[in-house]
Write an enzyme that holds these catalytic residues in place. Structure first.
Site, PDB file in Angstrom:
ATOM      1  N   CYS A   2       0.856  -1.182   0.000  1.00 36.51           N
ATOM      2  CA  CYS A   2       0.000   0.000   0.000  1.00 36.51           C
ATOM      3  C   CYS A   2       0.891   1.230   0.000  1.00 36.51           C
ATOM      4  O   CYS A   2       2.120   1.126   0.032  1.00 36.51           O
ATOM      5  CB  CYS A   2      -0.900   0.008   1.235  1.00 36.51           C
ATOM      6  SG  CYS A   2      -1.970  -1.458   1.376  1.00 36.51           S
ATOM      7  N   LEU A  51      -3.804  -1.453  -1.450  1.00 34.67           N
ATOM      8  CA  LEU A  51      -3.791  -2.637  -2.297  1.00 34.67           C
ATOM      9  C   LEU A  51      -4.369  -3.752  -1.446  1.00 34.67           C
ATOM     10  O   LEU A  51      -3.764  -4.183  -0.464  1.00 34.67           O
ATOM     11  CB  LEU A  51      -2.373  -2.992  -2.739  1.00 34.67           C
ATOM     12  CG  LEU A  51      -2.246  -4.238  -3.625  1.00 34.67           C
ATOM     13  CD1 LEU A  51      -2.900  -4.007  -4.979  1.00 34.67           C
ATOM     14  CD2 LEU A  51      -0.785  -4.637  -3.792  1.00 34.67           C
ATOM     15  N   ASN A  75       1.421  -0.135   5.751  1.00 37.05           N
ATOM     16  CA  ASN A  75       1.817  -0.714   4.470  1.00 37.05           C
ATOM     17  C   ASN A  75       2.522  -2.025   4.780  1.00 37.05           C
ATOM     18  O   ASN A  75       3.580  -2.026   5.418  1.00 37.05           O
ATOM     19  CB  ASN A  75       2.768   0.235   3.731  1.00 37.05           C
ATOM     20  CG  ASN A  75       3.427  -0.424   2.532  1.00 37.05           C
ATOM     21  OD1 ASN A  75       2.822  -1.251   1.857  1.00 37.05           O
ATOM     22  ND2 ASN A  75       4.681  -0.082   2.272  1.00 37.05           N
ATOM     23  N   GLY A  76       1.940  -3.141   4.343  1.00 37.49           N
ATOM     24  CA  GLY A  76       2.612  -4.413   4.581  1.00 37.49           C
ATOM     25  C   GLY A  76       1.668  -5.520   4.983  1.00 37.49           C
ATOM     26  O   GLY A  76       0.450  -5.429   4.796  1.00 37.49           O
ATOM     27  N   THR A 317      23.423  -0.882 -10.447  1.00 40.57           N
ATOM     28  CA  THR A 317      22.953  -2.264 -10.335  1.00 40.57           C
ATOM     29  C   THR A 317      21.453  -2.328 -10.145  1.00 40.57           C
ATOM     30  O   THR A 317      20.770  -3.168 -10.747  1.00 40.57           O
ATOM     31  CB  THR A 317      23.637  -2.964  -9.148  1.00 40.57           C
ATOM     32  OG1 THR A 317      25.033  -2.771  -9.224  1.00 40.57           O
ATOM     33  CG2 THR A 317      23.326  -4.445  -9.148  1.00 40.57           C
ATOM     34  N   ARG A 320      19.645  -1.542 -13.441  1.00 38.07           N
ATOM     35  CA  ARG A 320      19.794  -2.656 -14.381  1.00 38.07           C
ATOM     36  C   ARG A 320      18.809  -3.778 -14.065  1.00 38.07           C
ATOM     37  O   ARG A 320      18.198  -4.355 -14.963  1.00 38.07           O
ATOM     38  CB  ARG A 320      21.216  -3.217 -14.298  1.00 38.07           C
ATOM     39  CG  ARG A 320      22.308  -2.367 -14.910  1.00 38.07           C
ATOM     40  CD  ARG A 320      23.660  -3.018 -14.659  1.00 38.07           C
ATOM     41  NE  ARG A 320      24.775  -2.289 -15.280  1.00 38.07           N
ATOM     42  CZ  ARG A 320      26.041  -2.650 -15.167  1.00 38.07           C
ATOM     43  NH1 ARG A 320      26.358  -3.741 -14.450  1.00 38.07           N
ATOM     44  NH2 ARG A 320      26.994  -1.955 -15.742  1.00 38.07           N
TER      45      ARG A 320
END
Length: 593
Positions: A2, A51, A75-76, A317, A320
């Site tokens: 979320c 979410l 959130n989680g 990194t 990528r």
């Protein structure tokens, strides 16, 4: 995942301020497209973009205690919420959300309850009785959180930098394993495992069954969901183990009974990759339906700006690896999937990166794993969370289960050391734990496959294409003058310069650039580990192939200096690599159908 945004102590409590908080909260809507909520109490605001994964029907946020005096936005996921509810039988719960437990735990335990939570989380809680507030982040920083300060004395918290960077004079990444208390006046660490000090070297003997059971338990608890879900699979060890355990135990879970016990596999990558072949082989071995999606190098290059905006970094990194994960997440969401399991964290815990082959002794090996785990929130956790959340998909990481990490980090590091003379490759203790002759989890050659970093695994030509593209946009003169334009974390290659230009356009504040780590690195090492091999100082590239003399397709010694800061990369080296390395790998997803 979320999106949360909270503001405390702002001077302006007008309707205009409320509108501004709503506007900023909408910058996080990609993280939570299912519902929006905003609570205001005087000069305090708590906003949430949801979410819906657990209890989609009634778990909208913010959430409250019985008399609505305690307000929380989370959130989680809290995996042990049902067990904790049993300890709070005097409380009345309004929803089936796993996050509601936070408000009630605070009522009974005050600020000292955070260590009771088993999960990945960032939350902000307001106690309206005295207008005090707390904020906390999970042990490893699996979920992102930022803290900021305004000129008016206000304190801000947000899941992503984009929601507060325009309105805060200063801001920074909220440290993992910490809690902020307005009553106590600042941050303190709530997560204090034995390994955190780095200098205490564990001595427990290796027990393969204990390690295996701890990981199986970590995977199973993450199958807590009320929506279709999946498992990311690259064909490498870590993601394959996650998929194998999830596949083996799914039928007995609530999720398996709700959604069925048949898994579908989905992959994305450039055509012709040996990784695609390996991933397909694992999918067939586990008995899944398999589907492949392909993207081109140009597709990836076209997405770079979106990736940097969402992931909020200029680390080479990370960008990528984030790009193919970002593209993959869009495909996953289009299939109706909202949650996936992923394999991040294993390499940090077990010393899986190829540079660990050069660790001089078990003490330095262990200390490097500690440093790597502590830095996860700036690299792999950030990538996995924000690349998926960009499309409203939640990524869960079983390897970063608190209990599993405690078990793994308590093993005498002598067992984790790479010892080719007796057949121990990187992550041998993990491979051995799942090497079951009677009831195998994976094909033997997959179980003992050499480590590939995700940015390498999706294809060496992917990195080659990024370097070539950057060289078209960054001149030699620009790179020579980089230290004057970017005095902090000065880019030394054209690829790094290119990413930095994009990042600065989205996030021009000095505080923003300070949230991104820097320093020398070889094959994803910390700066300290670069000292393990003198040759590495001349080959500072984050690719696993920079581990000269270790990777089966390492950069050739004679061309190690090709990445010398001129920005020309390793184009000559690429042309001399074996033909099979020119193909591009894939990342797969096993989803519940």
């Amino acid at each position: 995942m979320c999106g949360i945004l909270a503001v405390f102590g702002c001077l302006d409590a007008s309707q205009a301020k409320r509108v501004r908080v709503l506007e900023l909260s909408r910058r996080l809507r990609h993280r939570g497209p299912d519902w929006s909520g905003l609570y205001q109490s005087g000069h305090s605001f708590l906003a949430h973009q949801r979410l819906a994964i657990v209890d989609p029907a009634s778990g909208d946020q913010p959430l409250y205690n019985e008399d609505r005096q305690i307000v929380v936005t989370v959130n989680g996921e809290i995996y042990n919420h049902e067990k904790l509810r049993e300890q709070l039988k005097s409380h009345k719960f309004r929803t089936g959300s796993d996050c509601e437990i936070v408000a009630h735990l605070y009522e009974d335990y005050g600020e000292e309850f955070v260590n009771m939570l088993d999960g990945m989380f960032s939350f902000v809680l307001l106690d309206t009785r005295d207008q005090s507030f707390i904020a906390a982040r999970d042990a490893f920083g699996i979920t992102p959180l930022y803290i900021g300060w305004g000129f008016d004395g206000s304190v801000w918290f947000a899941s992503e930098m984009k929601a507060l960077h325009d309105d805060c004079e200063s801001f920074e990444s909220f440290p993992p394993g910490h809690i902020y208390s307005s009553k106590q006046g600042g941050l303190r660490r709530w997560y204090n495992p034995p390994w955190y000090s780095e200098n205490v070297i564990p001595s427990s003997p290796y027990d393969s069954l204990v390690l295996r059971r701890a990981f199986e338990k970590a995977v199973i608890k993450r199958l807590m969901t009320d929506v279709p879900f999946g498992v990311l699979l690259s064909g490498g060890l870590d993601s394959s183990l996650v998929a194998a355990v999830a596949s083996r135990y799914l039928a007995a879970t609530k999720a398996g009974k709700q959604w069925g016990d048949k898994l579908h596999s989905f992959c994305v990558g450039l055509k012709g990759s040996p990784d695609l072949k390996a991933a397909k082989e694992v999918a067939e071995y586990l008995g899944t339906f398999h589907h492949e999606f392909h993207f081109t190098v140009q597709d990836g290059i076209d997405a770079i700006e979106d990736v940097i905006y969402h992931v909020e970094t200029y680390d080479v990194t990370t960008i990528r690896a984030s790009t193919p994960m970002f593209l993959m997440s869009r495909k996953i969401k289009s299939l109706g999937v909202k949650m996936v399991l992923s394999g991040e964290g294993s390499d940090e815990i077990f010393g899986g990166y190829l540079y660990f082959h050069k660790a001089p002794n078990k003490e330095e090996f262990h200390q490097e794993t500690c440093r790597k785990i502590k830095a996860l929130h700036m690299y792999d956790c950030l990538r996995a969370n924000k690349s998926t959340s960009a499309w409203g998909v939640e990524a869960r990481v079983p390897f970063l289960d608190k209990e599993f990490v405690n078990v793994a980090m308590d093993i005498d590091p002598e067992w984790k050391m790479v010892k080719p003379d007796i057949g121990r490759i990187e992550k041998w203790v993990l491979r051995r734990a799942f090497d079951d002759e009677q009831n195998p989890y994976l094909p033997k050659h997959i179980l003992y496959r050499q480590k590939e970093q995700f940015s390498d695994g999706v294809g060496y030509s992917w990195i080659d294409g990024l370097k070539s593209h950057a060289a078209e946009h960054v001149t030699d003169t620009m790179l020579r003058n980089a230290k004057y334009i970017f005095p902090h974390n000065t880019p030394t290659t054209k690829e790094a310069y290119y990413y930095r230009m994009i990042f600065e356009r989205f996030y021009p504040q000095n505080a923003a650039r300070l949230t991104v780590p820097g320093g020398p690195s070889v094959a994803c090492s910390t700066a300290k580990a670069v000292e393990w091999d003198a040759a590495w100082a001349h080959n500072l590239d984050p690719s696993g192939r920079a581990a000269l003399g270790v990777h089966a397709s390492a950069y050739e010694e004679c061309n190690a200096g090709a990445n010398d800061g001129t920005g020309n990369g390793n184009v000559d080296t690429f042309s001399k690599m074996p033909e099979r390395e020119e193909s591009v790998g894939a990342r797969e997803v096993l989803i519940k159908g």
